[in-house]
Each structure stands twice: as structure tokens, then as C-alpha cells.
Scaffold this motif. Structure first.
Motif, PDB file in Angstrom:
ATOM      1  N   LYS A   1       7.759   2.796   6.701  1.00 41.72           N
ATOM      2  CA  LYS A   1       6.546   2.585   5.897  1.00 41.72           C
ATOM      3  C   LYS A   1       5.514   3.682   6.155  1.00 41.72           C
ATOM      4  CE  LYS A   1       4.462  -1.444   5.875  1.00 41.72           C
ATOM      5  NZ  LYS A   1       4.144  -2.834   6.309  1.00 41.72           N
ATOM      6  N   ASN A   2       5.360   4.052   7.423  1.00 45.96           N
ATOM      7  CA  ASN A   2       4.389   5.109   7.754  1.00 45.96           C
ATOM      8  C   ASN A   2       4.759   6.436   7.107  1.00 45.96           C
ATOM      9  OD1 ASN A   2       2.814   3.393   9.234  1.00 45.96           O
ATOM     10  ND2 ASN A   2       3.757   3.919  11.202  1.00 45.96           N
TER      11      ASN A   2
ATOM     12  N   VAL B   1       5.892   2.777  -4.703  1.00 48.40           N
ATOM     13  CA  VAL B   1       7.207   3.095  -4.135  1.00 48.40           C
ATOM     14  C   VAL B   1       7.797   1.816  -3.550  1.00 48.40           C
ATOM     15  CG1 VAL B   1       8.476   4.525  -2.483  1.00 48.40           C
ATOM     16  CG2 VAL B   1       6.408   5.421  -3.595  1.00 48.40           C
ATOM     17  N   ARG B   2       9.008   1.499  -3.970  1.00 50.33           N
ATOM     18  CA  ARG B   2       9.708   0.322  -3.438  1.00 50.33           C
ATOM     19  C   ARG B   2      10.939   0.765  -2.664  1.00 50.33           C
ATOM     20  NH1 ARG B   2      11.998  -2.264  -7.309  1.00 50.33           N
ATOM     21  NH2 ARG B   2      11.520  -0.733  -8.922  1.00 50.33           N
ATOM     22  N   LEU B   3      11.220   0.066  -1.561  1.00 48.72           N
ATOM     23  CA  LEU B   3      12.324   0.452  -0.685  1.00 48.72           C
ATOM     24  C   LEU B   3      13.273  -0.728  -0.514  1.00 48.72           C
ATOM     25  CD1 LEU B   3       9.973   1.771   2.119  1.00 48.72           C
ATOM     26  CD2 LEU B   3      10.993   3.173   0.338  1.00 48.72           C
ATOM     27  N   ARG B   4      14.566  -0.428  -0.492  1.00 47.63           N
ATOM     28  CA  ARG B   4      15.574  -1.448  -0.180  1.00 47.63           C
ATOM     29  C   ARG B   4      16.504  -0.861   0.858  1.00 47.63           C
ATOM     30  NH1 ARG B   4      16.742  -5.190  -4.775  1.00 47.63           N
ATOM     31  NH2 ARG B   4      18.877  -4.501  -4.928  1.00 47.63           N
ATOM     32  N   ILE B   5      16.746  -1.636   1.889  1.00 44.13           N
ATOM     33  CA  ILE B   5      17.605  -1.182   2.983  1.00 44.13           C
ATOM     34  C   ILE B   5      18.774  -2.144   3.084  1.00 44.13           C
ATOM     35  CG2 ILE B   5      17.695  -0.767   5.476  1.00 44.13           C
ATOM     36  CD1 ILE B   5      14.526  -0.368   5.041  1.00 44.13           C
TER      37      ILE B   5
ATOM     38  N   GLY C   1       0.774  -1.243   0.000  1.00 42.19           N
ATOM     39  CA  GLY C   1       0.000   0.000   0.000  1.00 42.19           C
ATOM     40  C   GLY C   1       0.805   1.294   0.000  1.00 42.19           C
ATOM     41  N   LEU C   2       2.051   1.258  -0.497  1.00 40.73           N
ATOM     42  CA  LEU C   2       2.798   2.514  -0.666  1.00 40.73           C
ATOM     43  C   LEU C   2       2.624   2.925  -2.126  1.00 40.73           C
ATOM     44  CD1 LEU C   2       6.044   1.549   1.286  1.00 40.73           C
ATOM     45  CD2 LEU C   2       3.940   2.569   2.165  1.00 40.73           C
TER      46      LEU C   2
END
Ligand SMILES: [Zn+2]
Length: 160
Positions: free
Chosen positions: A56-57, A36-40, A11-12
Motif C-alpha cells: 500500500k505504501n 488503484v485496486r489491488l488483488r493478491i 486512499g490509493l
């Protein structure tokens, strides 16, 4: 270690309209579903790389600011605009538009491209979140529809 968050599945996402001057097709007003995709990247600490709830928030609230809006770049390099009363007057090349101010979000970028949006999201996330030392880098990708997007990698900590 790498931690991945796929915004399409959690849900981003946001839907927004834009135009890109000088582009044969994209210079016409149109819209996309963006994800939106995130990689850490980093080392685990106590078996965890990063508790991503806060991240995420923050990304979700950034998405909400853009959702169901027309996105206009703050820079007037390619698109001229000014606000008068409750309207925003937008023009480029031989095109002129007037929109209700409330339907528009102005973003501090030069153009509304996936590349510039990925940079914008990265900057905002770093302003809002202080990552722990074991996190060595983050990558934020903005997709214009599933399967096509731009990613911006930012080294953190020792790699800076
Ligand atoms: Zn487009």
C-alpha cells in the motif's frame, strides 16, 4: 485465497490530466480521478496471505508522483515532446502546448490510458517489492473514475 485492496476506500488515488490523440473526445486536454485496486492471489502461510502495508505504501507513493499532474507518455510515438529550460513543449496532430515542467510527469508508456497505467503500476510494484513464495499472482487495476478501469494480472512464483 484472494486478498483485495480497494484504493478508492484506502486512499490509493490520484487526480491527473491527459489527452489521447485521435480519440474524438479524449484528444482534448481533460482530467480524471483515478483509483488503484489491488488483488493478491496465493496460499495462506500462518493464516496470512500477505501483509500488504508495504504494498500500500509503495502504491501510494506512485500515486503521489502522478497526483495533480499532467501525464505525458515517454514514448514519442503518438505525442511529440521536448524539454527546454523549465518548459515542456508538447504537440500532436495540429495541437501545440507549452507547460511548466513541474506540472508534468512523464511516464514510460505509449499513451496515457487506463490499460497502460495498469501496466506501468504493475511494473513499478514488481521492481520495488519482492513478494513471498506463497503469493502466486498479483493484479493491479487502474480505474478512470469509480467503476471503470483496466486490470493487469501478473503471475508470480511457480506460475511464471
Ligand atoms: Zn481521459
Amino acid at each position: 485465497m484472494l486478498l483485495e485492496i480497494d484504493g478508492w476506500k484506502v486512499g490509493l488515488k490520484f487526480s491527473a490530466s491527459h489527452f489521447i490523440p485521435s480519440h474524438h473526445k479524449c484528444s482534448r486536454l481533460h482530467g480524471h480521478d483515478y483509483g488503484v485496486r489491488l488483488r493478491i492471489f496465493g496460499e495462506t502461510k500462518d493464516h496470512i496471505l500477505y501483509d500488504f502495508v508495504e504494498l500500500k505504501n509503495e502504491v501510494r507513493s506512485l500515486c503521489e508522483e502522478l497526483d495533480h499532474k499532467l501525464l505525458i507518455p515517454k514514448s514519442k510515438k503518438y505525442i511529440r515532446h521536448h524539454i527546454k529550460d523549465d518548459r515542456i513543449y508538447v504537440s500532436f496532430e495540429d495541437k501545440h502546448y507549452v507547460f511548466p515542467k513541474g506540472d508534468v510527469t512523464i511516464i514510460p508508456v505509449n499513451l496515457i490510458t487506463a490499460e497502460e497505467l495498469a501496466r506501468y503500476f504493475s511494473k513499478k510494484v514488481l521492481e520495488r517489492i519482492r513478494f513471498p513464495e506463497n503469493v502466486k499472482g498479483i493484479e493491479i487495476c487502474v480505474d478512470e473514475g469509480p467503476g471503470q478501469g483496466a486490470c493487469n494480472y501478473i503471475p508470480l512464483g511457480d506460475e511464471k
